[in-house]
Design an enzyme around this catalytic site. Structure first.
Site, PDB file in Angstrom:
ATOM      1  N   PRO A 250      -9.482  21.345 106.280  1.00 24.39           N
ATOM      2  CA  PRO A 250      -8.960  20.018 105.853  1.00 24.39           C
ATOM      3  C   PRO A 250     -10.340  19.185 105.335  1.00 24.39           C
ATOM      4  O   PRO A 250     -11.052  18.873 106.109  1.00 24.39           O
ATOM      5  CB  PRO A 250      -8.330  19.449 107.002  1.00 24.39           C
ATOM      6  CG  PRO A 250      -7.937  20.781 107.552  1.00 24.39           C
ATOM      7  CD  PRO A 250      -8.932  21.537 107.705  1.00 24.39           C
ATOM      8  N   GLU A 251      -9.950  18.383 104.261  1.00 26.87           N
ATOM      9  CA  GLU A 251     -11.136  17.388 103.604  1.00 26.87           C
ATOM     10  C   GLU A 251     -10.581  15.911 103.751  1.00 26.87           C
ATOM     11  O   GLU A 251      -9.537  16.054 104.279  1.00 26.87           O
ATOM     12  CB  GLU A 251     -11.296  17.989 102.309  1.00 26.87           C
ATOM     13  CG  GLU A 251     -11.941  19.149 102.060  1.00 26.87           C
ATOM     14  CD  GLU A 251     -12.340  19.603 100.663  1.00 26.87           C
ATOM     15  OE1 GLU A 251     -12.547  18.620  99.921  1.00 26.87           O
ATOM     16  OE2 GLU A 251     -12.205  20.638 100.290  1.00 26.87           O
TER      17      GLU A 251
END
Length: 283
Positions: A2-3
Site C-alpha cells: 500500500p502507498e
C-alpha cells in the site's frame, strides 16, 4: 505494498470508530509480525484512549492518552477492518476471527478493529508520543507530498546533481515520503517524462511542475479510496477504485489514452520493479 493513498484511506476509515474512543481490550495473538511486538503490547494498549489518528508516509500513528503512540505499518498484505460500528458506518457485524487476525482491538463503542496479515510483513510498535521523528522507521523520511514542506524549491534542491533515473529519485523516501511504484508511474505519465530519464537531464522547470502533479494524483487516488490490486481493502472491507483511472500502470500493450496518440503502453524493469509508460508521450 500500500502507498500513501491506501494508508490515508485506511486511516480515514478507522477514525469514526477509534478516534476519541477507548480500547477496552487488545488481543495480540502472536509474538511478532515482521519484527517482534513491543513488550506487553496488549497490556499497554488495553484501557488506552485513542486521542487521534495520524499518518506519516505509509504509517498510521495512533496517539494514546497514555502518552504513547502506536505505529502501524500494513506491509504487503496487511488489512485493518472495522466491524460492529454503532455509528452505522459499516454494514457487517463481527465476523468469526480468521487464522491471520493477529491483533484485535475491542473498542468501547462496540466496534472491533482487526489487523489481518497473512504474509506478516506488517509491523506495530509503541513509542513515546512526540518522539516519532526519531523512530528508526520515520527519522529519515522526506516531507509529506501533501504538506507545505514539499515545495518546488525543495524538490529542485533535493534532486540537484543526481544522475539517477527520475523514477528512482521519486521513489527515494528521503526525497519525498509515501510515493510508491504505482503513483510514480502515473505522475511521470502526466508530466510527460520517461521513467528512465536521468534527473540531470531534466530542467528545473519540469521538476518543479512535478510537485503539483504529484499532489493531484495522490488526492484523486484518496478520493477514489486508493487502488485495489491484490490485497488492499478499505477499513469497511470495500475495494478502492483508483485502479480504474490508471493511465499507464498495468496497461502494457494497451493503447495510450492520450487523444491522437498511436502508441501503446510499454513496460520496462527498473530496480526489480515494473515501469509503465508511453514511448511517444514521455520523453
Amino acid at each position: 505494498m500500500p502507498e500513501l493513498p491506501e494508508v490515508e484511506t485506511v486511516r480515514r476509515g478507522l477514525e469514526p470508530s477509534m478516534a476519541g474512543v477507548r480500547i477496552t481490550q487488545a488481543d495480540v495473538n502472536r509474538p511478532d509480525l515482521r519484527w517482534p511486538f513491543p513488550e506487553r503490547m496488549a497490556e499497554r494498549l488495553t484501557g488506552a484512549r485513542v486521542e487521534r489518528l495520524r499518518r506519516r508516509s505509509k504509517y498510521i500513528l495512533a496517539d494514546l492518552d497514555t502518552e504513547e503512540t502506536l505505529l502501524i505499518h500494513l506491509g504487503m498484505s496487511g488489512r485493518m477492518t472495522v466491524s460492529g460500528d454503532p455509528l452505522g458506518q459499516f454494514v457487517h457485524d463481527h465476523p468469526a476471527l480468521e487464522k491471520h487476525d493477529h491483533v484485535v482491538f475491542h473498542m468501547e463503542n462496540g466496534a472491533r478493529v482487526t489487523f489481518n496479515d497473512p504474509r506478516r510483513f506488517g509491523a506495530m510498535d509503541l513509542m513515546a508520543t512526540g518522539t516519532e521523528e526519531t523512530h528508526p522507521l520515520l527519522a529519515k523520511l522526506g516531507p509529506e507530498p501533501l504538506g507545505n514542506a514539499f515545495s518546488e524549491d525543495h524538490l529542485i534542491a533535493r534532486l540537484k546533481g543526481k544522475n539517477t533515473p527520475i523514477k528512482s529519485a521519486l521513489l527515494d523516501q528521503h526525497v519525498v515520503a509515501g510515493l510508491g511504484n504505482i503513483y510514480v508511474c502515473e505522475v511521470l505519465f502526466r508530466a510527460g517524462i520517461h521513467p528512465a530519464r536521468k534527473v540531470s537531464r531534466i530542467s528545473d522547470a519540469r521538476i518543479a511542475a512535478l510537485v503539483l502533479i504529484i499532489r493531484e494524483v495522490l488526492l484523486e487516488a484518496i478520493e477514489a479510496g486508493g487502488s485495489s490490486l491484490k490485497d488492499f481493502r478499505q477499513a469497511d472491507g470495500e475495494l478502492g477504485y483508483f485502479q480504474h483511472n490508471f493511465r499507464v500502470y498495468g496497461r502494457e500493450g494497451h493503447p495510450c489514452v492520450t487523444p491522437d496518440c498511436a502508441s501503446v503502453v510499454k513496460r520496462i524493469t527498473q530496480s526489480g520493479r515494473s515501469s509503465f509508460f508511453c514511448p511517444s508521450c514521455q520523453r
